[in-house]
Design a protein around this motif. Structure first.
Motif, PDB file in Angstrom:
ATOM      1  N   THR A 161       0.643  -1.319  -0.132  1.00  0.00           N
ATOM      2  CA  THR A 161      -0.178  -0.124  -0.070  1.00  0.00           C
ATOM      3  C   THR A 161       1.053   1.288   0.046  1.00  0.00           C
ATOM      4  O   THR A 161       0.605   2.189  -0.770  1.00  0.00           O
ATOM      5  N   TYR A 162       1.838   1.281   0.655  1.00  0.00           N
ATOM      6  CA  TYR A 162       2.729   2.331   0.785  1.00  0.00           C
ATOM      7  C   TYR A 162       3.507   2.737  -0.656  1.00  0.00           C
ATOM      8  O   TYR A 162       3.408   3.785  -0.820  1.00  0.00           O
ATOM      9  N   LEU A 163       3.757   1.387  -1.377  1.00  0.00           N
ATOM     10  CA  LEU A 163       4.206   1.897  -2.630  1.00  0.00           C
ATOM     11  C   LEU A 163       3.348   2.191  -3.501  1.00  0.00           C
ATOM     12  O   LEU A 163       3.569   3.335  -4.285  1.00  0.00           O
ATOM     13  N   MET A 164       2.108   1.677  -3.407  1.00  0.00           N
ATOM     14  CA  MET A 164       1.063   2.098  -4.451  1.00  0.00           C
ATOM     15  C   MET A 164       0.701   3.477  -4.313  1.00  0.00           C
ATOM     16  O   MET A 164       0.266   4.245  -5.025  1.00  0.00           O
ATOM     17  N   LEU A 165       0.899   4.053  -3.073  1.00  0.00           N
ATOM     18  CA  LEU A 165       0.510   5.524  -2.576  1.00  0.00           C
ATOM     19  C   LEU A 165       1.689   6.381  -3.066  1.00  0.00           C
ATOM     20  O   LEU A 165       1.703   7.503  -2.575  1.00  0.00           O
ATOM     21  N   GLY A 166       2.743   5.869  -3.576  1.00  0.00           N
ATOM     22  CA  GLY A 166       3.839   6.600  -4.092  1.00  0.00           C
ATOM     23  C   GLY A 166       5.249   6.726  -3.320  1.00  0.00           C
ATOM     24  O   GLY A 166       5.991   7.476  -3.576  1.00  0.00           O
TER      25      GLY A 166
END
Lengths: 260, 213
Positions: A161-166
């Motif tokens: 999720t952290y990666l997906m949020l940039g």
């Protein structure tokens, strides 16, 4: 001067083992063989080291001292990786660098800045100080690596999720790095806070037994505790940061094959 | 806008997709309808590099997915999972989490915009002060949607995001996402969601095929 223990009095210490062994037999715990083997291993290892150190101290050659220190570091590194649940082959050099960097920085500071022995590579200072730092950092090195990677593995969805949020990789790992560091330094913070009241530290006890004045022993103890604490944090961070490249693939996904 | 070319995907040795194609144009609202375990959710994950492909390529806008472009592609796409992870202790921090990352640091939304977005998704302002653990699954889904909307994304990948919603909240989410400027690739079993989508895609014999709406 210290009261020297002769061989008979050393052997007499083994008599103490009869009590725990008796209890193991009574409770049918089956630990008798392991206990005897471990005690024998300890004896042989320590005698060999004692013998070796006798020559290292007599020779007091900078290169021999360094060689011995490197052997200690490689042994500590192997043991850390074995217990961390990570594949030794993948991480060996990276964690060896982490452990060496942290140990050299803090022991260098202690020996060269605080104690200043002559010569600076004097085995009487270099070998036991580095040995104490390595020995005391071992548990925390295992803990930080283990907590970091198991933290990401167990919370993979959150990490993704952290990666997906940039988030970049270094931003996405930060919560797990914080948790890993906390788990390795919290026990040391507690130990420092109770030192002298709950526990009388080993180095200080050793120096007092060796004939040093308590005030002189205390100063060394303070030095070594601060060294251990700093080495722990440096090694944990350097180990984790250097291991990222092998642990994550080019899409910042945790590689499943890094675990034993 | 999103192109899947010759995609192959295997998970634990099982073939899910084999040389599959799908082209999604700007403003398309696509739903993938297929039985569980057929690779629907995995297809969404492929597009953002969350799963390794066995073959083929993915293009988003003008960028082909690779180790060089994955971060840029992720920053353009709003990915919302079925059980989204909020990733922070309380709801307000979760909503603002992406703005703590360097790439979005300068686009922090004004308070008024946050309130409007919450309202759009039928969420009370008071939810901001609640611990993330204390909110329901439906609220979590809508907070994750709000977070993606605040990031001003125009491409959304949505995996069963209405599964925990009551009819009124579902209608609000459909109104918020089914806009002409938004491109949507979704997975859903929900008839209302499927009806709102202009295109239905099925997975047949490891290929992606169009179905009649």
């Amino acid at each position: 001067m210290i009261v020297e223990m002769d061989i008979i009095s050393t052997v007499s210490m083994y008599a103490l083992l009869l009590i725990p062994i008796g209890i193991f037999i009574w409770l049918q715990m089956g630990l008798v063989k392991e206990t005897i083997l471990s005690a024998l291993r300890m004896t042989v290892q320590l005698f060999l080291v004692g013998l070796y150190l006798k020559y290292v101290f007599q020779l007091n050659n900078g290169f021999v001292n360094l060689g011995w220190v490197i052997i200690m570091m490689v042994a500590a590194n192997s043991s850390v990786l074995g217990k961390s649940g990570l594949k030794r082959k993948l991480f060996f050099w990276r964690t060896l660098i982490g452990i060496s960097v942290s140990t050299f920085i803090v022991s260098g500071w202690f020996v060269l800045v605080a104690i200043r022995p002559d010569p600076f590579y004097d085995a009487r200072y270099m070998v036991p100080i580095i040995g104490m730092i390595l020995g005391n950092c071992q548990r925390s090195n295992v803990l930080s690596l283990e907590r970091f990677y198991s933290g990401i593995r167990n919370n993979e969805q959150e990490f993704m999720t952290y990666l997906m949020l940039g988030a970049t990789l270094s931003e996405a790992i930060r919560p797990y790095l914080r948790t890993a560091l906390k788990s390795c330094v919290n026990p040391s913070i507690a130990t420092m806070a109770t030192m002298g009241i709950v526990s009388l530290p080993g180095m200080m006890t050793g120096q007092i037994l060796g004939g040093a004045m308590p005030m002189a022993a205390i100063k060394y103890q303070i030095g070594i505790m601060l060294c251990i604490f700093a080495a722990m944090v440096i090694a944990a961070v350097v180990n984790i940061l250097l291991s990222l490249r092998v642990a994550f693939d080019e899409y910042q996904r945790l590689r499943p094959n890094i675990f034993q | 806008m999103i192109h899947f070319d010759n995609i192959s995907l295997q998970i634990h040795g099982q073939i899910l997709l084999e040389q599959a194609h799908l082209q999604i144009a700007e403003g398309d609202h696509v739903v993938i309808r297929a039985p569980s375990g057929s690779g629907k959710s995995s297809l969404l994950k492929l597009a953002v590099g969350a799963l390794p492909m066995s073959g083929g390529s993915v293009r988003v806008h003008d960028l082909e997915l690779s180790d060089q472009t994955v971060a840029e592609i992720r920053s353009r796409i709003g990915f919302i999972g079925q059980e989204p992870t909020l990733g922070a202790e309380n709801v307000k921090d979760a909503l603002l989490l992406p703005f703590t990352f360097k790439v979005h640091q300068h686009n922090k939304p004004a308070e008024e915009l946050i309130f409007q977005t919450l309202e759009l998704l039928h969420l009370e302002r008071s939810i901001l002060d609640k611990p993330s653990k204390r909110i329901s699954g439906g609220e979590k889904q809508r907070i994750a949607i709000a977070r993606a909307l605040l990031l001003n994304k125009t491409i959304f990948l949505a995996d069963e995001i209405t599964s925990a919603l009551d009819p009124a909240s579902k209608a609000a989410v459909i109104t918020a996402l089914f806009r002409p400027e938004i491109t949507l690739l979704s997975v859903s079993h929900d008839p209302d969601w499927i009806n709102a989508c202009g295109r239905i895609v099925e997975i047949n014999k490891h290929k992606l095929t169009e179905a009649a709406p």
